[in-house]
Scaffold this motif. Structure first.
Motif, mmCIF file in Angstrom:
data_model
loop_
_atom_site.group_PDB
_atom_site.id
_atom_site.type_symbol
_atom_site.label_atom_id
_atom_site.label_comp_id
_atom_site.label_asym_id
_atom_site.label_seq_id
_atom_site.Cartn_x
_atom_site.Cartn_y
_atom_site.Cartn_z
ATOM 1 N N TYR A 163 0.954 -1.146 0.066
ATOM 2 C CA TYR A 163 -0.021 -0.131 0.053
ATOM 3 C C TYR A 163 0.932 1.350 0.075
ATOM 4 C CZ TYR A 163 0.692 -0.138 5.224
ATOM 5 O OH TYR A 163 1.161 0.019 6.480
ATOM 6 N N ALA A 187 -10.565 1.185 0.172
ATOM 7 C CA ALA A 187 -10.189 1.158 -1.258
ATOM 8 C C ALA A 187 -11.156 2.380 -1.937
ATOM 9 C CB ALA A 187 -10.418 -0.192 -1.970
ATOM 10 N N PHE A 203 -7.771 0.222 -5.383
ATOM 11 C CA PHE A 203 -7.424 -1.153 -5.667
ATOM 12 C C PHE A 203 -8.033 -1.597 -6.960
ATOM 13 C CE2 PHE A 203 -8.372 -5.452 -4.951
ATOM 14 C CZ PHE A 203 -7.126 -5.874 -4.753
#
Length: 445
Positions: A163, A187, A203
């Motif tokens: 991340y 997300a 994402f």
């Protein structure tokens, strides 16, 4: 990068080529290997690594073995695909491999059931080594089929979550999500729309999104792929329905299949420097341990964070697990030097220093419990996440099957249909998928 060789297309090609072995190899050596491993001999070792640094690492590994076994010489042949290995295993002869290494764990079921590689259980017993106490649980599982341990782990891959820490801070997110419901919110929060596309996507959930395959998603749900009778459990185990539901919700929440696919089509490929996680176009990425080095090499303009993948909300106590796969090694059934070959295999896969040094050089996860804890491991502190995932007893893998990874491909194909809206009835689709898997396995026997 070893992960490259585990791309789906190559795994499929390897599975297909292994079909040739089913009729070519009948039976395999029992514990009565007759060669004298203390005599002067030369082994042929074929492996798949091809990058210069990896080839050197293999040569160093073998040199360490030859130093401890001066009577056994090893002829190393690199850049060998499963297809070439399979042809040589079928043919046998003096130039054929005595020991092989493959990137394709999906092939273990075929390697074992066809007799292409010998059962290593008698060799482990003779050496007084207990595989269950030596290797992590998932790695121990993916190197055997129906009681036949025809392979042994030789480094591994563990999947986790990468991340963008900088993007997290800007969005006011203080820590990586631990459950899928948390993940969906994070997300969405990280997604910054820009017209009909995205300035930043939190994402990429689509099954074509690099490593976001059905296999890797399912690993977090700890599914049971087959029942005790060997029949597909896809329509019976609720883990499958839950996993497909979570992924489809992510797709719909983050813009829908078509919008996401349009965005994905304009992004960089998985193995180049323009991978969308490297460039900041995607803020979170499901990926293997090799991604860290690749991402750092591109000198990203943000700080990289690493964590385990989320788990289902009702399995929150299992946070920290992940999907495990890896490289395997085995001894050719056609080899007339199986005792000497075992000495090489045993050294490469169970000698702690050898495994640690190879891991340091290749940047893959060590494949023994002792090596995972070794103080001699050299790694970026973030790499520790993958060591912990590998050692976690709740981590999972995909079981071996007589026809290789065909059942995984069947599940993946349904995933494509379901995420795109081509298939709308999840329960009916899973039942149809299960029937297809059972048919394919029955035909392969």
């Amino acid at each position: 990068m070893p992960g490259i060789s585990r791309k789906a297309a190559i795994a499929l090609a390897a599975s297909a080529s292994l079909a040739l072995l089913a009729t070519a190899c009948t039976g395999q050596a029992d514990s009565g290997a007759s060669d004298d491993a203390s005599k002067e001999t030369t082994l042929n070792f074929w492996h798949a690594w091809s990058a210069p640094s990896e080839v050197k690492a293999v040569k160093d590994l073998v040199a360490g073995f030859e130093k401890t076994h001066p009577n056994i010489h090893v002829n190393v042949v690199g850049n060998m695909t499963d297809d070439k290995i399979n042809q040589a295993l079928r043919a046998g002869g003096g130039k054929a491999p005595d020991v092989i290494s493959s990137f394709t764990t999906n092939s273990v079921g075929r390697f074992c059931s066809s007799g292409a590689l010998v059962d290593l259980n008698p060799f482990f017993e003779k050496s007084g080594i207990d595989p269950e106490k030596t290797f992590p649980k998932a790695m121990n599982e993916y190197t055997q089929f129906e009681g036949d341990r025809c392979a042994v782990p030789l480094l591994g891959d563990a999947y986790g979550l990468y991340y963008n820490k900088t993007a997290f801070e800007k969005a006011g997110i203080t820590s990586p999500p631990k459950t899928w419901s948390e993940f969906e919110k994070v997300a969405e929060k990280l997604t910054i729309p820009q017209g009909n596309t995205y300035k930043q996507l939190g994402f990429m959930p689509n099954y074509h999104g690099w490593e976001t395959t059905t296999e890797h998603y399912l690993g977090q749900f700890s599914p049971t792929y087959f029942d005790k009778d060997g029949k597909s459990n896809v329509a019976k185990d609720p883990a499958f329905e839950k996993a497909f539901t979570v992924q489809k919700k992510l797709v719909d929440t983050l813009g829908g299949y078509r919008k996401l696919e349009t965005y994905r089509s304009g992004l960089g490929d998985e193995w180049g420097p323009k991978h969308p996680f490297h460039t900041g176009q995607v803020a979170m990425q499901l990926d293997g341990e090799w991604r860290l080095g690749m991402a750092l090499d591109t000198k990203p303009k943000f700080e990289i964070g690493v964590a385990p993948l989320p788990v289902p909300d009702d399995q929150a106590d299992q946070y920290g697990k992940g999907y495990i796969t890896g490289t395997i090694a085995g001894i050719a059934a056609t080899s007339t030097k199986q005792n000497a070959a075992w000495e090489l295999v045993k050294y490469m896969t169970t000698d702690t220093d050898a495994v640690v040094n190879f891991s340091n050089a290749i940047h893959n996860v060590p494949s023994t419990l002792a090596a995972l804890k070794s103080p001699n491991l050299k790694y970026d502190p973030r790499f520790k996440t993958f060591l912990e995932i590998a050692a976690n007893p709740d981590s999972t893998t995909a079981p071996a099957s007589v026809n290789g990874g065909v059942y995984l491909t069947t599940i993946q194909e349904f995933g494509y249909d379901y995420e795109s809206g081509k298939a709308t009835d999840l329960k009916a689709g899973l039942k149809k998928t299960a029937r297809q898997i059972d048919t394919d396995i029955a035909q392969a026997k």
